[in-house]
Motif scaffolding. Sequence first.
Motif, PDB file in Angstrom:
ATOM      1  N   LEU A  16     -81.734  -7.574 -57.263  1.00 13.87           N
ATOM      2  CA  LEU A  16     -80.548  -7.107 -57.961  1.00 13.87           C
ATOM      3  C   LEU A  16     -80.803  -5.710 -58.493  1.00 13.87           C
ATOM      4  O   LEU A  16     -81.866  -5.436 -59.048  1.00 13.87           O
ATOM      5  CB  LEU A  16     -80.199  -8.062 -59.113  1.00 13.87           C
ATOM      6  CG  LEU A  16     -78.929  -7.770 -59.893  1.00 13.87           C
ATOM      7  CD1 LEU A  16     -77.698  -7.857 -58.999  1.00 13.87           C
ATOM      8  CD2 LEU A  16     -78.791  -8.742 -61.061  1.00 13.87           C
ATOM      9  N   TYR A  17     -79.825  -4.832 -58.303  1.00 16.57           N
ATOM     10  CA  TYR A  17     -79.924  -3.438 -58.740  1.00 16.57           C
ATOM     11  C   TYR A  17     -78.710  -3.082 -59.592  1.00 16.57           C
ATOM     12  O   TYR A  17     -77.602  -3.554 -59.340  1.00 16.57           O
ATOM     13  CB  TYR A  17     -79.918  -2.487 -57.534  1.00 16.57           C
ATOM     14  CG  TYR A  17     -81.089  -2.659 -56.602  1.00 16.57           C
ATOM     15  CD1 TYR A  17     -82.185  -1.811 -56.687  1.00 16.57           C
ATOM     16  CD2 TYR A  17     -81.094  -3.648 -55.636  1.00 16.57           C
ATOM     17  CE1 TYR A  17     -83.263  -1.961 -55.822  1.00 16.57           C
ATOM     18  CE2 TYR A  17     -82.163  -3.798 -54.769  1.00 16.57           C
ATOM     19  CZ  TYR A  17     -83.246  -2.957 -54.863  1.00 16.57           C
ATOM     20  OH  TYR A  17     -84.304  -3.109 -54.009  1.00 16.57           O
ATOM     21  N   SER A  18     -78.920  -2.218 -60.581  1.00 14.57           N
ATOM     22  CA  SER A  18     -77.795  -1.586 -61.262  1.00 14.57           C
ATOM     23  C   SER A  18     -77.629  -0.227 -60.582  1.00 14.57           C
ATOM     24  O   SER A  18     -78.585   0.343 -60.062  1.00 14.57           O
ATOM     25  CB  SER A  18     -78.044  -1.425 -62.765  1.00 14.57           C
ATOM     26  OG  SER A  18     -79.134  -0.562 -62.996  1.00 14.57           O
ATOM     27  N   LEU A  19     -76.402   0.265 -60.558  1.00  9.65           N
ATOM     28  CA  LEU A  19     -76.112   1.529 -59.895  1.00  9.65           C
ATOM     29  C   LEU A  19     -75.688   2.548 -60.932  1.00  9.65           C
ATOM     30  O   LEU A  19     -74.915   2.243 -61.832  1.00  9.65           O
ATOM     31  CB  LEU A  19     -74.999   1.347 -58.862  1.00  9.65           C
ATOM     32  CG  LEU A  19     -75.233   0.258 -57.817  1.00  9.65           C
ATOM     33  CD1 LEU A  19     -74.032   0.150 -56.891  1.00  9.65           C
ATOM     34  CD2 LEU A  19     -76.493   0.526 -57.026  1.00  9.65           C
ATOM     35  N   GLU A  28     -79.886   3.681 -57.245  1.00 13.38           N
ATOM     36  CA  GLU A  28     -80.189   2.270 -57.478  1.00 13.38           C
ATOM     37  C   GLU A  28     -81.368   2.134 -58.430  1.00 13.38           C
ATOM     38  O   GLU A  28     -82.369   2.823 -58.285  1.00 13.38           O
ATOM     39  CB  GLU A  28     -80.521   1.573 -56.162  1.00 13.38           C
ATOM     40  CG  GLU A  28     -79.369   1.531 -55.211  1.00 13.38           C
ATOM     41  CD  GLU A  28     -79.733   0.865 -53.898  1.00 13.38           C
ATOM     42  OE1 GLU A  28     -80.935   0.792 -53.564  1.00 13.38           O
ATOM     43  OE2 GLU A  28     -78.806   0.416 -53.215  1.00 13.38           O
ATOM     44  N   ASN A  29     -81.225   1.233 -59.389  1.00 12.66           N
ATOM     45  CA  ASN A  29     -82.277   0.940 -60.359  1.00 12.66           C
ATOM     46  C   ASN A  29     -82.599  -0.545 -60.267  1.00 12.66           C
ATOM     47  O   ASN A  29     -81.754  -1.382 -60.597  1.00 12.66           O
ATOM     48  CB  ASN A  29     -81.802   1.299 -61.772  1.00 12.66           C
ATOM     49  CG  ASN A  29     -81.298   2.726 -61.842  1.00 12.66           C
ATOM     50  OD1 ASN A  29     -82.050   3.657 -61.660  1.00 12.66           O
ATOM     51  ND2 ASN A  29     -80.001   2.890 -62.065  1.00 12.66           N
ATOM     52  N   LEU A  30     -83.793  -0.865 -59.796  1.00  8.38           N
ATOM     53  CA  LEU A  30     -84.183  -2.265 -59.630  1.00  8.38           C
ATOM     54  C   LEU A  30     -84.218  -2.967 -60.979  1.00  8.38           C
ATOM     55  O   LEU A  30     -84.832  -2.480 -61.937  1.00  8.38           O
ATOM     56  CB  LEU A  30     -85.551  -2.365 -58.961  1.00  8.38           C
ATOM     57  CG  LEU A  30     -86.093  -3.763 -58.725  1.00  8.38           C
ATOM     58  CD1 LEU A  30     -85.190  -4.553 -57.780  1.00  8.38           C
ATOM     59  CD2 LEU A  30     -87.498  -3.685 -58.170  1.00  8.38           C
ATOM     60  N   ILE A  31     -83.550  -4.090 -61.068  1.00 12.65           N
ATOM     61  CA  ILE A  31     -83.575  -4.898 -62.286  1.00 12.65           C
ATOM     62  C   ILE A  31     -84.795  -5.814 -62.195  1.00 12.65           C
ATOM     63  O   ILE A  31     -85.001  -6.460 -61.166  1.00 12.65           O
ATOM     64  CB  ILE A  31     -82.270  -5.697 -62.438  1.00 12.65           C
ATOM     65  CG1 ILE A  31     -81.105  -4.716 -62.621  1.00 12.65           C
ATOM     66  CG2 ILE A  31     -82.354  -6.677 -63.594  1.00 12.65           C
ATOM     67  CD1 ILE A  31     -79.746  -5.357 -62.664  1.00 12.65           C
ATOM     68  N   MET A  55     -75.195  -8.065 -69.101  1.00  5.66           N
ATOM     69  CA  MET A  55     -74.850  -7.021 -68.157  1.00  5.66           C
ATOM     70  C   MET A  55     -74.118  -5.931 -68.938  1.00  5.66           C
ATOM     71  O   MET A  55     -73.451  -6.211 -69.927  1.00  5.66           O
ATOM     72  CB  MET A  55     -73.986  -7.580 -67.034  1.00  5.66           C
ATOM     73  CG  MET A  55     -74.728  -8.623 -66.204  1.00  5.66           C
ATOM     74  SD  MET A  55     -73.773  -9.281 -64.855  1.00  5.66           S
ATOM     75  CE  MET A  55     -74.155  -8.093 -63.605  1.00  5.66           C
ATOM     76  N   VAL A  56     -74.271  -4.705 -68.501  1.00 10.59           N
ATOM     77  CA  VAL A  56     -73.693  -3.571 -69.206  1.00 10.59           C
ATOM     78  C   VAL A  56     -72.267  -3.329 -68.714  1.00 10.59           C
ATOM     79  O   VAL A  56     -72.016  -3.280 -67.507  1.00 10.59           O
ATOM     80  CB  VAL A  56     -74.559  -2.311 -68.998  1.00 10.59           C
ATOM     81  CG1 VAL A  56     -73.963  -1.113 -69.702  1.00 10.59           C
ATOM     82  CG2 VAL A  56     -75.979  -2.570 -69.471  1.00 10.59           C
ATOM     83  N   VAL A  57     -71.345  -3.182 -69.664  1.00  5.88           N
ATOM     84  CA  VAL A  57     -69.946  -2.915 -69.340  1.00  5.88           C
ATOM     85  C   VAL A  57     -69.850  -1.602 -68.567  1.00  5.88           C
ATOM     86  O   VAL A  57     -70.590  -0.658 -68.832  1.00  5.88           O
ATOM     87  CB  VAL A  57     -69.108  -2.846 -70.639  1.00  5.88           C
ATOM     88  CG1 VAL A  57     -67.668  -2.458 -70.349  1.00  5.88           C
ATOM     89  CG2 VAL A  57     -69.171  -4.166 -71.372  1.00  5.88           C
ATOM     90  N   ASN A  58     -68.942  -1.546 -67.606  1.00  8.59           N
ATOM     91  CA  ASN A  58     -68.685  -0.349 -66.787  1.00  8.59           C
ATOM     92  C   ASN A  58     -69.886   0.086 -65.956  1.00  8.59           C
ATOM     93  O   ASN A  58     -70.041   1.261 -65.654  1.00  8.59           O
ATOM     94  CB  ASN A  58     -68.187   0.816 -67.648  1.00  8.59           C
ATOM     95  CG  ASN A  58     -66.854   0.516 -68.292  1.00  8.59           C
ATOM     96  OD1 ASN A  58     -66.011  -0.140 -67.694  1.00  8.59           O
ATOM     97  ND2 ASN A  58     -66.670   0.973 -69.515  1.00  8.59           N
ATOM     98  N   THR A  59     -70.749  -0.852 -65.601  1.00 12.21           N
ATOM     99  CA  THR A  59     -71.889  -0.572 -64.734  1.00 12.21           C
ATOM    100  C   THR A  59     -71.708  -1.331 -63.437  1.00 12.21           C
ATOM    101  O   THR A  59     -71.308  -2.497 -63.446  1.00 12.21           O
ATOM    102  CB  THR A  59     -73.213  -1.002 -65.404  1.00 12.21           C
ATOM    103  OG1 THR A  59     -73.360  -0.248 -66.611  1.00 12.21           O
ATOM    104  CG2 THR A  59     -74.406  -0.753 -64.510  1.00 12.21           C
ATOM    105  N   ARG A  60     -71.986  -0.678 -62.336  1.00 20.35           N
ATOM    106  CA  ARG A  60     -71.915  -1.319 -61.023  1.00 20.35           C
ATOM    107  C   ARG A  60     -73.255  -2.003 -60.741  1.00 20.35           C
ATOM    108  O   ARG A  60     -74.307  -1.503 -61.121  1.00 20.35           O
ATOM    109  CB  ARG A  60     -71.643  -0.291 -59.932  1.00 20.35           C
ATOM    110  CG  ARG A  60     -70.308   0.384 -60.056  1.00 20.35           C
ATOM    111  CD  ARG A  60     -70.200   1.477 -58.997  1.00 20.35           C
ATOM    112  NE  ARG A  60     -69.017   2.253 -59.181  1.00 20.35           N
ATOM    113  CZ  ARG A  60     -67.879   2.058 -58.530  1.00 20.35           C
ATOM    114  NH1 ARG A  60     -67.795   1.089 -57.643  1.00 20.35           N
ATOM    115  NH2 ARG A  60     -66.833   2.825 -58.754  1.00 20.35           N
ATOM    116  N   TYR A  61     -73.188  -3.123 -60.025  1.00 21.26           N
ATOM    117  CA  TYR A  61     -74.390  -3.858 -59.635  1.00 21.26           C
ATOM    118  C   TYR A  61     -74.346  -4.123 -58.141  1.00 21.26           C
ATOM    119  O   TYR A  61     -73.271  -4.233 -57.547  1.00 21.26           O
ATOM    120  CB  TYR A  61     -74.490  -5.189 -60.402  1.00 21.26           C
ATOM    121  CG  TYR A  61     -74.732  -4.976 -61.878  1.00 21.26           C
ATOM    122  CD1 TYR A  61     -76.012  -4.885 -62.380  1.00 21.26           C
ATOM    123  CD2 TYR A  61     -73.664  -4.825 -62.764  1.00 21.26           C
ATOM    124  CE1 TYR A  61     -76.249  -4.670 -63.733  1.00 21.26           C
ATOM    125  CE2 TYR A  61     -73.882  -4.611 -64.112  1.00 21.26           C
ATOM    126  CZ  TYR A  61     -75.177  -4.531 -64.585  1.00 21.26           C
ATOM    127  OH  TYR A  61     -75.403  -4.307 -65.916  1.00 21.26           O
TER     128      TYR A  61
END
Length: 86
Positions: A16-19, A28-31, A55-61
């Motif tokens: 899973l990554y956050s974008l 991409e940032n590896l969670i 999970m952070v609001v307004n963040t793509r995953y």
Amino acid sequence: MADDADSYVLKNYIKLYSLSGSTQPYTENLIPSGSYTVSLDTSKKIATITVSGNMVVNTRYRGKILGGAKAASGISMSPVGQESNQ
């Protein structure tokens, strides 16, 4: 999807990554794997990613199936070292 409980474990190939960034291509940032779990349904065809933290609001995953993952037939979904975006 296969998960034969021997040496091959499908969840090891799902990440899973956050974008970040406002336009594509996103960064991409590896969670960390301790922040989520991957489970399969009883048919072993549907993987579910459950996040244990907020999970952070307004963040793509993005969830990725990495090279080495196998279909139920035992065929690799993509070559080792490559990834399949899902």
